[in-house]
Structure formats: C-alpha cells, structure tokens
Design a protein around this motif. Structure first.
Motif: not given
Length: 814
Positions: A519-525, A606-613, A684-696
């Motif tokens: 979850l953490a590593l794959l959210s990094s660019p 983490f789908a909805l928390p990531a969408l908020v982020a 940076e921490r907020l952006e990493l959480i938000g990136r989890m939902i970006q592919p969807s």
C-alpha cells in the motif's frame, strides 16, 4: 474398580495420552470456587473418567476423583448419565440420572458436563478403522474403546460445558427435577457431538441411490423420457452423475490430511492466525453452517478444513471444480470431503437435477458445507463479483427445508489473507494475457520443489454470520408464503445476497507486513521511499485502519513497522538499500507487480479515506458540504469495485474521516473548511494516501471518456471494455504502472455494471445508451482531477480515436 487397579491405569493414561484441544481453556471455565463441583460424562467410560481426573489435576481444576462428602449424599465427583437401553417390555428399568440425592439434600452444587473425544470420526462404517480409530455417533464397547485409546491417545479433545446449577432447576419435585437436569445435559451432549462430529453420515452409495430415487430427479427423468429417451438409460446416467459428484468423506483420510497439513503449514508458514471462531462454535450446535471464504489460492479449502478440525469443528463438505478431480489428487480430495461440480451445466437438465438434489440432501441433513462464491481464484487480488449459481441452489434448498421445519442455515463469511502465495508467477502470467494452464498431478511435484521457500504468516478471519431466514425477511418479505420452487424474487435476492457476503468478507480483512508495505510503496511515484518515511507511513495506515474512518474491523499485525519491512525483505518482496543519508526501500518492476496483488487484498479498507485525501490534490481547501457534494456521486462505482458498503449517510462518513485525518496530523481545520497541514512531511503522507485511489479514478475516467467520445448507442459492452482496457494499458505504461492488474478486463466489466445499476447507461439492441446525466457526472468527476491529469487522459483518449479512424480513412481512398 478397586483402587489398586485404578491408580496404575490412571498413570498409563497420563503417559500415553495427549489432550490436543480443550475448550474452554481452564482459565476461561467459569466455575464458582465456593460451590462443590460434580463432573458429568455423557455415558459410563473408565478411560474418559481417568483422563478427566488427570487433566483436572494437571491444570488446577476441582478434582474429578474421590467422592463428594455432602450432608445427605456421598456421590463420586465424576458421574455419567445412564446409557439408554431398548426396553423389551413395559416397566423394564432404563436407568435413572444420579442427581436425586443431591436434590433432596438441598445443597447448592454445580454440574459440569464434559465430552471427551478420542479422535473424531463421522458416523459411517469405515471398516477396520471404524473398529480401531475414533469416536463416532455409534456407541462404543469396552474392547473398541480400549483399542481406540491405544490408537488415538495423541488426538484427544475435551469439551467442557457451562456449569449447570442444580438448585436453579429445583421446583419442589425431586424426581421431576432429576429428569429435567438429565434432559438438559443430554441436549447439551448431543449438540456438542453435532458440532465436533457433524451429523451422522450416510454411506456414499446410499446417498447416491436416494438422490436418483428422489421425486425431483424422477420427475426430470420422466420429462426427458417423453422425448424418446430410454428411462433405464437416463437412470444409469443419473447414477453416473451421482458418482461423479458425491463426496466420500472417510475418517482415515481426514486423520491423514490433518497430520499431513499440520506438517505442511509448519513448513510453509511461520504461523496460522485465527480470529472470530467463537460465535461459529456456538452456531454449529444447532445450525447448518455454510462457509463462504474468499478464494485467493488453491490451498484455501485445505487451510480452512485444517483450521476447523484443529479448533474442534467438523470439516465441511467442499464444492470443488471438476478440474481438480484428477488422478491421485481427486480421490484424496473426495475422501477429504470434496464433491465435484462442472463449471456449467445449464444445458444438461439431468445433471442439474442430480446436483441440486445432492446439494439439498447435504444441507437438509445439517452437513457443514463450503464453497467459493467468486467461482474461481482471484488473479488480481481483489474480491470478484459473486457467481449466482451455488447461492441460488442454496436458497432453493433452504426454502424446501423450511417447509418441513429443518435446522436453520447460516452463511459464515471467511477472509483468508496470505503474506505470500504459491501462485505468484502463474497469476502474473495470466493477467498479462497468458493462457490458464490445466491442473495436473505434475503441479503437485512443482509445488513440492518450492516448499523450502519462506511464505510468512497466514490469517483466517471469520466475519459476521448471516442467517438466511433473517436475510430473506429483510430482502424478500413474502418468502414464507411463496410456494413456488423458483419465485420471481429469487434472482434479485441472490444478487443482493452475494454482495452482502462479499462485503462481510472484506470487512474482516487482515493487514499484514506485505500488503501494508505494498500500500505504501506502490503509492509513491517511483515505487521507492526512504526507510524512515516508509515506517511512518505503515504506522499511519495501521492507525487509520483502526479508526472510525475505516468503517470496517480488520485485524492488525502484531509486529512493528520495522519488523514488517524486515519481513517483506526476507520474503523477497522489496529491496532495502543502505545509504549514508538514510536507507531506501524500493521494488523492482517484477516485485511491484507481485506487491500489487497483495495490496489489492486490503485496498478496499482505505478506499473512502483515500478518496477524501485525493480530493485535496486539486484544491487546497474544501468544506464538508463541498466534499459531500463532490464525492457522493463518485462513491457508488468505487464501492462496487471494492466490494464495500455504499454508505447510507455519506455526510456522517466523510465527517468522521475528516476528524480522524485531523487527529493524525494530515489536515487542519479552519472554521468550516479543511486544508492540508503546512509541514512537508504531513503533505507527503496525505498525498501517499490519496494516491492509493488514483488508479481506480483514472480507469473510471478513461472508460467514461471513451463512452462519451463515441456517442450514445455507438458501442456495445464488449467493444467498450476492450477499448478501455487498451487505453488503460497505454496509460499504465506511460505512468509507470505497468502491472497487469491495472488493466484487468474484469474491473471494466464491474464499472459498466455499476453504470447500468445507477441508471447512467442502459442497453438498447445490445448498444449502450446514455443521456445528460452521464455527462454531468463526468464533469463533476473531472473537478476531482487536477489539470495535468485531465490533459493526460484526454490526450490518450484522442490518440485512440485517431488510431481507430485512420484505417477507415485509408481504406476510403481510391
């Protein structure tokens, strides 16, 4: 028995036997130390009494030998209910429970029922093993019990019941109170035996004969015989189908598999963690259990059966694909409880009738059952859309059972989470377009060669059971009065049931070292993070999952973030690079593709928390009202993709998420608005959480963009899915997300289904049509994406249009 013989026999029992399982454990047995204790066995048995005596002494429980010295009685501390005998003539003595003396003495006393199982065999004739091996529903003679002690001394279970206070039953009539106490104890013992041994099994050939002779199968044979088919030939075919389908559960194989699987798990895994099984044990006494686990690996069914056997529950009959009925493997699985079904039998009415009747007889007789509602193993790591077949057959069987007041049925959702699976390479090959290989006995040899590799830990989490009767009361209120075998409400109710079960499975997901790291590593660019940043992010994800923002109840790892990273390195999932300014953790492209599978196991949490982020990526400040207006239309497609609840009150969920993210130091509140914190670390921490939902979000935006550019009524489902998949594959290559799961066709199928369900698109003459509602939804979704991402999606879509139009223009030239 004279004391001089009892003492050496007790010593032999101590040396020879080993209690594999005792429930509840001595520290949880709710005994009142102020009251005298009398242990009650279900039937007279010297071996049980001696074993109980030894166990009580070893664990500091009230003694089970000697006699209770009470004012008006002098009973042994361990008694047995009298064995019931067949009475040849009226008035013959049948044996009376020995509690009358205690009742007349007016002494407060606690009765503790104790069931002892020397091995466990379902009630069926197993030849020589039936004589030697284990407890069953048949009564055990002295010789067979002595041999059973010799054979099963290392496989003994003790089940303690809740203490029964005799004075609470006393109504002034001692004989009636005595009979009442005996009746309550017999009911308890029968329920415990049902939970541990399962229902009394019929012989396989008897079961098949009953299926073929059933009204439903005979009716189908009569209808087919009207079309010039021979009735005898049809009966032979039905009998052949029965032999092809039916399980042949045998105790020797169960014992062999229990021992073999114990060695296998000890070699493969560092441990098997089980959570939430207590409620299931209580239900097993008087309910028919239907286990519905997620399907991630071929060993799912072996693992669950082993866990249930180890925890004192009867292993279930398992619905397995006919592809597993291969030489060597098939007969072993069949004797372990597997029954086989074809992938599709819609066009074979006789096979369908035989299978339906076999399934109904298993459920009607209370056999625990297990099947995978997803149909097949998940190659992407996500929960797949449920298949309706087995669920529909189960509901029809339930309706037949309830009309004759059979045992209630309950679904038991099960989440199985691995830190590493055996099928890593095959899943990646198949997602990349490779053809699925047919299973063969040689696959077992290939697996044996990988047993020395590390596979980490595995978790088995039990979700909230779902009683079928209560579910139908909520979703099909008139079901009790509907006599139709296939009522009109069945199909939509099956769909709703499948979604409810997948959500309950996902609700109890297990967070572990590998999926957290993914979850953490794959959210990094660039799929790499500094070691310190990664440890902070893992701790943040655990706190977020354990908060009200998650809305679920996952199990969390016991290890520290540092230990999680070390485990991921040991399992070959990530690489740690030493550096003078601080270590860096990264993945290779191959490792990233593997990590994506494990990340997808728990991404739904983490789908909805990531969408908020993610919403704060395109705009610095947002209010709760604005977020609710922006995200509410976007959430249903995502909720269906991730198989989570579509929140009935979106505003409350978003308010809880915002409050938690403020507490975690990701957001700051300014009046009615929320903004990211000023610190670079917090952003940076907020952006990493938000990136989890970006592919969807990107996949969904691409599909809608293709649909809008093509026009209403221009595309069918297959064409839209293929064009979207191709564009998603191109986007993955351009953005560094070339993992095959990113452009999995099943994800686009789910999205199209959701658009239809929400009424944004509809089918007319096999073409997809839409109106202004879809355009407005697309415009609203674009507000969530920043300008650079919108330009990239539009550019990719335009290139696709040009590539499609170019061949037609060339062909039109003279």
């Amino acid at each position: 028995m004279p004391g001089m013989l009892r003492a050496p026999l007790r010593r032999l029992i101590e040396l020879w036997t080993e209690v594999r399982l005792a429930e509840p454990t001595p520290d949880k047995l709710a005994l009142d130390p102020q009251l005298p204790t009398l242990y009650v066995l279900p039937r007279p048995s010297l071996s049980d009494a001696l074993l109980l005596d030894s166990y009580c002494q070893r664990h500091g429980l009230p003694p089970a030998r000697g006699r209770l010295a009470l004012p008006d009685s002098n009973l042994p501390r361990c008694v047995a209910l009298p064995a019931r005998r067949f009475r040849l003539w009226p008035g013959q003595a049948t044996g009376v429970a020995p509690f009358t003396e205690l009742i007349t003495s007016d002494t407060r006393i606690q009765l503790v029922p104790v069931s002892v199982f020397w091995g466990r065999a379902p009630g069926k004739d197993f030849g020589l093993w039936h004589l030697l091996a284990a407890d069953s529903w048949r009564l055990t003679g002295r010789l067979r019990r002595a041999l059973s002690v010799l054979v099963n001394g290392r496989d003994v279970e003790i089940q303690f019941g809740a203490p029964l206070h005799l004075e609470e039953l006393h109504d002034g009539d001692a004989p009636r109170t005595n009979r009442k106490a005996a009746r309550l104890l017999r009911v308890h013992f029968r329920r415990v035996r049902t939970r541990v041994l399962g229902p009394d099994l019929s012989h396989r050939s008897t079961m098949i004969q009953g299926v073929v002779a059933s009204d439903e199968v005979r009716r189908e044979i009569d209808q087919l015989a009207e079309k010039a088919s021979s009735r005898k030939r049809l009966k032979r075919r039905a009998r052949r189908y029965g032999h092809e389908i039916a399980a042949n559960m045998t105790y020797p194989v169960l014992r062999f598999l229990a021992g073999a699987l114990k060695r296998l798990w000890n070699r493969l895994y560092d441990g098997v963690d089980v959570n939430g099984l207590e409620e299931v044990k209580a239900l097993a006494e008087d309910h028919t259990l239907i286990y519905v686990p997620c399907h991630r690996s071929h060993i799912d069914y072996l693992l669950l059966s082993y866990v249930l056997y180890r925890e004192g529950l009867m292993p279930p009959h398992i619905a397995a694909g006919r592809n597993l009925d291969m030489p060597l493997i098939g007969p072993l699985l069949r004797r372990g409880g597997a029954f086989f079904l074809r992938r599709s039998f819609r066009d074979n009415r006789l096979y369908g009738a035989v299978f339906n009747e076999y399934l109904h007889r298993l459920l009607a007789r209370g056999y625990p059952m297990e099947y995978f509602i997803e149909g097949g193993r998940s190659r992407s790591g996500r929960m797949l859309t449920p298949r309706p077949g087995m669920l529909a057959m189960t509901l029809r069987s339930f309706l037949r059972c309830q009309r004759v007041d059979e045992r209630p049925m309950v679904f038991v959702p099960v989440y199985i989470g691995y830190e590493r699976i055996l099928e890593n390479s095959s899943y990646q090959r198949e997602l990349g377009g490779g053809k699925k290989r047919k299973e063969s006995p040689l696959d077992l040899l290939r697996v044996l060669g990988r047993l020395r590799e590390p596979y980490g830990r595995v978790s088995v989490n039990i979700g909230e059971p779902l009683p079928i009767g209560g579910f139908l009361d909520s979703h099909a209120p008139g079901w009790r009065d509907d006599e139709s075998p296939r009522p009109d409400w069945l199909a939509p109710t099956v769909t709703t049931l499948g979604r409810s079960l997948t959500r309950r499975i996902n609700r109890v997901a297990a967070l572990n070292a590998i999926n957290l790291t993914g979850l953490a590593l794959l959210s990094s660019p660039h799929r790499a993070l500094e070691y310190a940043t990664l440890t902070d992010q893992l701790a943040l994800l655990c706190r977020l999952a354990d908060s009200p923002a998650c809305g679920e109840r996952p199990s969390l790892p016991d290890e520290s973030p540092e230990a999680c990273i070390a485990r991921a390195v040991d399992l070959g999932m990530v690489e740690r690079h030493a550096h003078s300014l601080g270590d860096i953790v990264s993945t290779t492209p191959e490792q990233a593709a593997l990590l994506a599978w494990y990340r997808n196991n728990v991404l739904h949490l983490f789908a909805l928390p990531a969408l908020v982020a993610f919403a704060f990526r395109s705009r610095h400040q947002r209010s709760l009202h604005e977020l609710c207006d922006l995200l509410t239309p976007l959430w249903p497609p995502l909720a269906r993709e991730f198989c989570v609840d579509e929140s009935a009150n979106m505003k409350e969920r978003l308010a809880a998420i915002l409050a938690v993210q403020v507490d975690l130091g990701l957001l700051e509140r300014h009046g009615e608005g929320f903004t990211p914190v000023e610190s670079l670390e917090g952003r940076e921490r907020l952006e990493l959480i938000g990136r989890m939902i970006q592919p969807s979000l990107e996949r969904n935006a691409l599909l809608i963009e293709v649909l809008l550019r093509s026009g209403s009524g221009a595309l069918d489902r297959a064409t839209l899915k293929e064009r979207s998949r191709a564009l998603s594959e191109r986007l993955g290559l351009l953005s560094g997300r070339e993992a095959p799961e990113f452009f999995d066709p099943k994800l686009f199928e789910t999205l199209i289904d959701t658009l239809e369900h929400e009424g944004w698109v509809w089918l007319e003459q096999d073409r997809l049509h839409f109106d202004e509602c879809l355009k407005r939804a697309a415009q609203r979704a674009s507000r969530l994406l920043d300008a650079s991402l919108r330009r990239r999606l539009a550019l990719i879509s335009r290139h696709r249009e040009e590539a499609v139009e170019a061949p037609s223009e060339v062909s039109a030239q003279p």
